[in-house]
Write a protein that holds these residues in place. Structure first.
Motif, mmCIF file in Angstrom:
data_model
loop_
_atom_site.group_PDB
_atom_site.id
_atom_site.type_symbol
_atom_site.label_atom_id
_atom_site.label_comp_id
_atom_site.label_asym_id
_atom_site.label_seq_id
_atom_site.Cartn_x
_atom_site.Cartn_y
_atom_site.Cartn_z
ATOM 1 N N TRP A 61 44.755 29.853 28.458
ATOM 2 C CA TRP A 61 44.765 29.910 29.926
ATOM 3 C C TRP A 61 43.327 30.066 30.404
ATOM 4 O O TRP A 61 42.525 30.774 29.769
ATOM 5 C CB TRP A 61 45.605 31.100 30.411
ATOM 6 N N GLY A 62 42.991 29.421 31.505
ATOM 7 C CA GLY A 62 41.628 29.476 32.013
ATOM 8 C C GLY A 62 40.765 28.403 31.370
ATOM 9 O O GLY A 62 41.270 27.485 30.707
ATOM 10 N N SER A 63 39.462 28.514 31.550
ATOM 11 C CA SER A 63 38.534 27.505 31.041
ATOM 12 C C SER A 63 37.330 28.171 30.383
ATOM 13 O O SER A 63 36.868 29.227 30.825
ATOM 14 C CB SER A 63 38.039 26.598 32.173
ATOM 15 N N LEU A 106 43.645 40.218 32.943
ATOM 16 C CA LEU A 106 42.975 39.146 32.212
ATOM 17 C C LEU A 106 42.856 37.973 33.179
ATOM 18 O O LEU A 106 43.757 37.140 33.298
ATOM 19 C CB LEU A 106 43.756 38.767 30.955
ATOM 20 N N ASP A 107 41.748 37.948 33.887
ATOM 21 C CA ASP A 107 41.540 37.020 35.003
ATOM 22 C C ASP A 107 41.166 35.631 34.479
ATOM 23 O O ASP A 107 40.073 35.438 33.932
ATOM 24 C CB ASP A 107 40.430 37.568 35.906
ATOM 25 N N ILE A 108 42.072 34.671 34.671
ATOM 26 C CA ILE A 108 41.807 33.331 34.148
ATOM 27 C C ILE A 108 40.781 32.575 34.995
ATOM 28 O O ILE A 108 40.337 31.488 34.592
ATOM 29 C CB ILE A 108 43.108 32.507 34.038
ATOM 30 N N ASP A 109 40.390 33.128 36.128
ATOM 31 C CA ASP A 109 39.276 32.538 36.875
ATOM 32 C C ASP A 109 37.933 32.900 36.250
ATOM 33 O O ASP A 109 36.919 32.249 36.519
ATOM 34 C CB ASP A 109 39.302 33.008 38.334
ATOM 35 N N LYS A 110 37.933 33.951 35.427
ATOM 36 C CA LYS A 110 36.703 34.402 34.779
ATOM 37 C C LYS A 110 36.710 34.145 33.272
ATOM 38 O O LYS A 110 35.663 33.868 32.684
ATOM 39 C CB LYS A 110 36.498 35.902 35.006
ATOM 40 N N TYR A 111 37.886 34.265 32.659
ATOM 41 C CA TYR A 111 37.953 34.255 31.202
ATOM 42 C C TYR A 111 38.843 33.133 30.669
ATOM 43 O O TYR A 111 39.730 32.619 31.356
ATOM 44 C CB TYR A 111 38.475 35.604 30.686
ATOM 45 N N TYR A 112 38.583 32.786 29.436
ATOM 46 C CA TYR A 112 39.386 31.805 28.714
ATOM 47 C C TYR A 112 40.232 32.597 27.717
ATOM 48 O O TYR A 112 39.717 33.152 26.748
ATOM 49 C CB TYR A 112 38.478 30.817 27.989
#
Length: 222
Positions: A61-63, A106-112
């Protein structure tokens, strides 16, 4: 004569058998599509066994950022799949659904975020139900004994495959907390932070004995 306790047990057994025949006793989030990594290199195990090859089921999740420095490896508990949060290919809520997402813990805008089903698991990664390439038969009870360190070494093979040299954090709860600690010990230069929730560095003899009893009960179930 009536035996209410035995009658109740038979009713419960019939109910469980009916569930197992259809969708099984596991929660619905364990089904659905996931990514898969296959390693053709053998994995030497702490107790002397070896996996000549293995696969790991995982979801993300995330990038990744440009420097590949924002990856978090999320370790599962004993019985969880890689499905910690819903994905487009598996919209069922995951086992940490409320903790992963935009502006979440676990912020998917910040973390992968990367979550795997550990080797030895039963949700896509190599385990007892997998085929032993040596003879073409399922491992079953011949599957080698694993340690937390074995599981983590396999996960870091996946990280190598993804081109991630260092984790922003290693995170886990229960058995995942033990894996998180193991990651920090085995790869101190590759783990920026360790988050161990309800985990421990080692098990008490009483805990080991209890788990042994549970395994023997499962193995003797016909």
């Amino acid at each position: 004569m009536a035996f209410p306790c035995l009658d109740a047990l038979e009713t419960k057994t019939a109910s469980l058998e009916a569930r197992s025949a259809s969708t099984g006793p596991e929660p619905s989030y364990t089904t659905g599509q996931h990514l898969e990594y296959r390693s053709q290199e053998p994995l030497l195990l702490d107790w002397g066994g070896v996996l000549p090859e293995f696969r790991i089921a995982y979801e993300t999740w995330g990038s990744l950022n440009a420097g590949r420095s924002n990856a978090i490896l999320l370790h599962t508990g004993l019985s969880a799949s890689s499905h910690a949060h819903s994905t487009p290919s598996n919209t069922q809520p995951g086992w940490w659904e409320k903790f992963i997402g935009p502006n979440a813990t676990l912020d998917i805008d910040k973390y992968y975020i990367i979550c795997t089903n550990v080797i030895g698991g039963c949700y896509g990664s190599t385990g007892p139900s997998s085929v032993d390439p040596a003879d073409g038969q399922r491992y079953a009870t011949r599957f080698p004994i694993l340690t937390m360190q074995d599981m983590v070494r396999a996960q870091f093979r996946l990280l190598d495959h993804l081109g991630i040299e260092k984790l922003y954090a290693s995170v886990g709860a229960s058995m995942g907390g033990m894996q998180s600690l193991a990651a920090g010990v085995l790869f101190p230069d590759r783990v920026g932070r360790v988050v161990s929730i309800s985990g421990c560095a080692r098990s008490h003899p009483y805990s080991i004995a209890l788990r042994h009893t549970q395994r023997q009960e499962t193995l003797s179930d016909e």
